[in-house]
Scaffold this motif. Structure first.
Motif, PDB file in Angstrom:
ATOM      1  N   GLU A   9      11.866  59.091 -87.657  1.00 40.15           N
ATOM      2  CA  GLU A   9      12.980  58.717 -86.778  1.00 40.15           C
ATOM      3  C   GLU A   9      13.259  57.243 -87.029  1.00 40.15           C
ATOM      4  OE1 GLU A   9      12.712  59.926 -82.549  1.00 40.15           O
ATOM      5  OE2 GLU A   9      10.837  60.851 -83.125  1.00 40.15           O
ATOM      6  N   VAL A  18       1.566  51.355 -90.886  1.00 37.95           N
ATOM      7  CA  VAL A  18       0.347  52.162 -90.834  1.00 37.95           C
ATOM      8  C   VAL A  18       0.488  53.378 -91.761  1.00 37.95           C
ATOM      9  CG1 VAL A  18      -1.093  53.627 -89.359  1.00 37.95           C
ATOM     10  CG2 VAL A  18      -0.351  51.409 -88.528  1.00 37.95           C
ATOM     11  N   VAL A  20       2.266  53.713 -94.397  1.00 39.42           N
ATOM     12  CA  VAL A  20       2.211  53.300 -95.804  1.00 39.42           C
ATOM     13  C   VAL A  20       0.770  53.208 -96.278  1.00 39.42           C
ATOM     14  CG1 VAL A  20       2.836  51.480 -97.449  1.00 39.42           C
ATOM     15  CG2 VAL A  20       4.377  52.015 -95.561  1.00 39.42           C
ATOM     16  N   MET A  22      -1.812  54.691 -94.977  1.00 33.38           N
ATOM     17  CA  MET A  22      -2.550  55.944 -94.833  1.00 33.38           C
ATOM     18  C   MET A  22      -2.126  57.021 -95.837  1.00 33.38           C
ATOM     19  SD  MET A  22      -4.713  55.542 -92.396  1.00 33.38           S
ATOM     20  CE  MET A  22      -5.045  54.287 -91.166  1.00 33.38           C
ATOM     21  N   CYS A  23      -0.875  56.981 -96.297  1.00 35.35           N
ATOM     22  CA  CYS A  23      -0.352  58.047 -97.159  1.00 35.35           C
ATOM     23  C   CYS A  23      -1.188  58.216 -98.439  1.00 35.35           C
ATOM     24  CB  CYS A  23       1.097  57.757 -97.530  1.00 35.35           C
ATOM     25  SG  CYS A  23       1.777  59.010 -98.644  1.00 35.35           S
ATOM     26  N   CYS A  46       1.288  66.576 -95.818  1.00 38.12           N
ATOM     27  CA  CYS A  46      -0.092  66.692 -95.326  1.00 38.12           C
ATOM     28  C   CYS A  46      -0.206  66.354 -93.844  1.00 38.12           C
ATOM     29  CB  CYS A  46      -1.029  65.794 -96.135  1.00 38.12           C
ATOM     30  SG  CYS A  46      -0.728  64.028 -95.926  1.00 38.12           S
ATOM     31  N   ILE A  48      -0.761  63.384 -92.492  1.00 34.89           N
ATOM     32  CA  ILE A  48      -1.642  62.252 -92.149  1.00 34.89           C
ATOM     33  C   ILE A  48      -0.834  61.130 -91.483  1.00 34.89           C
ATOM     34  CG2 ILE A  48      -3.055  60.385 -93.150  1.00 34.89           C
ATOM     35  CD1 ILE A  48      -4.168  62.453 -95.113  1.00 34.89           C
ATOM     36  N   GLU A  50       1.848  61.444 -89.709  1.00 34.17           N
ATOM     37  CA  GLU A  50       2.204  61.868 -88.350  1.00 34.17           C
ATOM     38  C   GLU A  50       1.040  61.616 -87.391  1.00 34.17           C
ATOM     39  OE1 GLU A  50       2.133  66.056 -87.354  1.00 34.17           O
ATOM     40  OE2 GLU A  50       4.098  65.895 -86.400  1.00 34.17           O
ATOM     41  N   LYS A  51      -0.172  61.914 -87.854  1.00 38.67           N
ATOM     42  CA  LYS A  51      -1.360  61.755 -87.002  1.00 38.67           C
ATOM     43  C   LYS A  51      -1.700  60.295 -86.762  1.00 38.67           C
ATOM     44  CE  LYS A  51      -3.796  66.070 -87.960  1.00 38.67           C
ATOM     45  NZ  LYS A  51      -3.255  66.534 -89.263  1.00 38.67           N
ATOM     46  N   ASN A  52      -1.273  59.401 -87.656  1.00 33.68           N
ATOM     47  CA  ASN A  52      -1.640  58.000 -87.529  1.00 33.68           C
ATOM     48  C   ASN A  52      -0.533  57.102 -86.987  1.00 33.68           C
ATOM     49  OD1 ASN A  52      -4.492  57.359 -88.675  1.00 33.68           O
ATOM     50  ND2 ASN A  52      -3.669  58.955 -89.995  1.00 33.68           N
ATOM     51  N   CYS A  53       0.705  57.565 -86.984  1.00 31.93           N
ATOM     52  CA  CYS A  53       1.826  56.728 -86.531  1.00 31.93           C
ATOM     53  C   CYS A  53       1.619  56.328 -85.069  1.00 31.93           C
ATOM     54  CB  CYS A  53       3.150  57.468 -86.685  1.00 31.93           C
ATOM     55  SG  CYS A  53       4.534  56.537 -86.003  1.00 31.93           S
ATOM     56  N   PRO A  54       1.451  55.006 -84.798  1.00 26.84           N
ATOM     57  CA  PRO A  54       1.202  54.599 -83.414  1.00 26.84           C
ATOM     58  C   PRO A  54       2.406  54.825 -82.498  1.00 26.84           C
ATOM     59  CG  PRO A  54       1.357  52.686 -84.843  1.00 26.84           C
ATOM     60  CD  PRO A  54       1.417  53.882 -85.729  1.00 26.84           C
ATOM     61  N   ALA A  55       3.590  54.853 -83.078  1.00 27.43           N
ATOM     62  CA  ALA A  55       4.788  55.071 -82.262  1.00 27.43           C
ATOM     63  C   ALA A  55       5.087  56.552 -82.103  1.00 27.43           C
ATOM     64  CB  ALA A  55       5.977  54.344 -82.888  1.00 27.43           C
ATOM     65  N   GLY A  56       4.454  57.378 -82.902  1.00 31.49           N
ATOM     66  CA  GLY A  56       4.689  58.818 -82.837  1.00 31.49           C
ATOM     67  C   GLY A  56       6.094  59.221 -83.261  1.00 31.49           C
ATOM     68  N   VAL A  57       6.609  58.528 -84.278  1.00 30.07           N
ATOM     69  CA  VAL A  57       7.988  58.814 -84.681  1.00 30.07           C
ATOM     70  C   VAL A  57       8.083  59.508 -86.052  1.00 30.07           C
ATOM     71  CG1 VAL A  57       9.011  57.003 -83.275  1.00 30.07           C
ATOM     72  CG2 VAL A  57       8.314  56.465 -85.607  1.00 30.07           C
TER      73      VAL A  57
END
Lengths: 63, 192
Positions: A9, A18, A20, A22-23, A46, A48, A50-57
Motif C-alpha cells: 500500500e 525492513v 528490503v 528481509m526479502c 513467500c 516474509i 508481510e510478516k515483518n512490515c511494522p506498518a502492516g502495509v
C-alpha cells in the motif's frame, strides 16, 4: 511463476526499509525514500515481508 | 529457507546506538553525539539520498531488530492501523517538535542565566528523573542542559520503541518516528 506475490500500500508505506533487508530474493527497493517497490518478476510470494512490515502495509496476495 | 545475507559494516550500527545510551549513563556530555542522529538523516534526504539513513544506518532501528528478532523479545503482532495513518504520524511529529523546542528554550534560558541547570532527564514527556551522577565534570551550564535535554528525548524514544517492539513488531517505532516522517516528507517533495 509463483502462485503468490507481495503487494504494497504505497500511500501508507513509511519506507523504513525492513522489507528490503528481509526479502530473501532482494526483490524490494525503496523508491527515492518514498515507498517500497516490489519487483513482481523476482518476488516468489513467500510472505516474509508481510510478516515483518511494522506498518502492516505489505500483503501477500494471489497473482 | 531465508537466504543468509552477507553482513556489511552498516549492519552493526546498533552497537553504536547501544554505546551511545551507555555513555550517556556515565557522562551526559556524550549525549551531544545525538545531534548526528538528527543531522545526518535530514542532510541525506535533502541531498537526494532518500531515506537511506532509516534503510541502512539507523542504529536505533537496528537495535529494535536485535531485541525483537535476534533476542526474540517480540510478539510480532502487527500494530493497530491508525499508527501508520497520516494524521497520527503528523500529529506525533508536531507533539515531538513541541517538546524539542521546549528543550531548546530551556537551554536558551539556562544560557541567559534565567533558569538554573536541571540535572534531570525528562522521560516519556512526563517524568523528571534524577541523573546528576552522569555529570562528573562541570562544563558551561547551557551545554550540559542541552545534553540532559537531548538524552531525555533519545531515551524516551528508545523506551517507547522497545515497548512497541515487545508488544507489536520490531521497528514499530519507525512507523511514526518523527525523523523518519520528516525525511519521507522531504523525499516525497523531491520526488515530485
Amino acid at each position: 511463476m509463483a502462485k503468490y506475490k507481495a503487494e504494497n500500500e504505497r500511500d501508507r508505506c513509511v519506507a523504513c526499509g525492513v522489507c528490503v533487508s528481509m526479502c530473501p530474493r532482494d526483490a524490494i527497493t525503496i523508491y527515492k525514500g518514498c515507498y517500497a517497490v516490489i519487483d513482481e518478476e523476482t518476488c516468489i510470494g513467500c510472505g516474509i515481508c508481510e510478516k515483518n512490515c511494522p506498518a502492516g502495509v505489505i500483503h501477500k496476495v494471489l497473482r | 529457507m531465508t537466504k543468509q545475507k552477507t553482513k556489511r559494516w552498516s549492519d552493526y550500527m546498533w552497537i553504536i546506538s547501544a554505546t551511545y545510551f551507555a555513555l550517556g549513563f556515565f557522562n551526559i556530555v556524550f549525549a551531544w553525539l545525538g545531534v548526528i542522529c538528527f543531522m545526518i538523516p535530514l542532510l541525506m534526504a535533502i541531498l537526494g539520498g532518500g531515506k537511506g539513513y532509516c534503510n541502512k544506518y539507523c542504529g536505533r532501528g537496528q537495535l529494535f531488530l536485535q531485541i525483537g528478532n535476534t533476542l526474540g523479545w517480540s510478539r510480532k503482532h502487527v500494530a493497530p492501523r491508525w499508527l501508520s495513518s497520516p494524521w497520527f504520524r503528523h500529529g506525533f511529529l508536531i507533539f515531538f517538535l513541541f517538546f524539542f523546542i521546549e528543550m531548546i528554550w530551556l537551554t536558551v534560558q539556562v544560557a541567559n542565566g534565567i533558569e538554573s541547570l536541571h540535572e534531570t532527564i525528562h522521560l516519556l514527556w512526563t517524568f523528571n528523573v534524577p541523573w546528576h551522577w552522569a555529570y562528573p565534570v562541570a562544563i558551561e551550564p547551557w551545554k550540559a542542559q542541552f545534553a540532559f535535554g537531548l538524552y531525555g528525548i533519545m531515551l524516551t524514544s528508545l523506551i517507547v520503541g522497545v515497548i512497541l517492539t515487545v508488544i507489536y513488531r520490531p521497528r514499530t517505532w519507525c512507523v511514526f518516528c518523527p525523523m523518519g516522517n520528516m525525511t519521507q516528507m522531504i523525499s516525497k517533495m523531491k520526488a515530485k
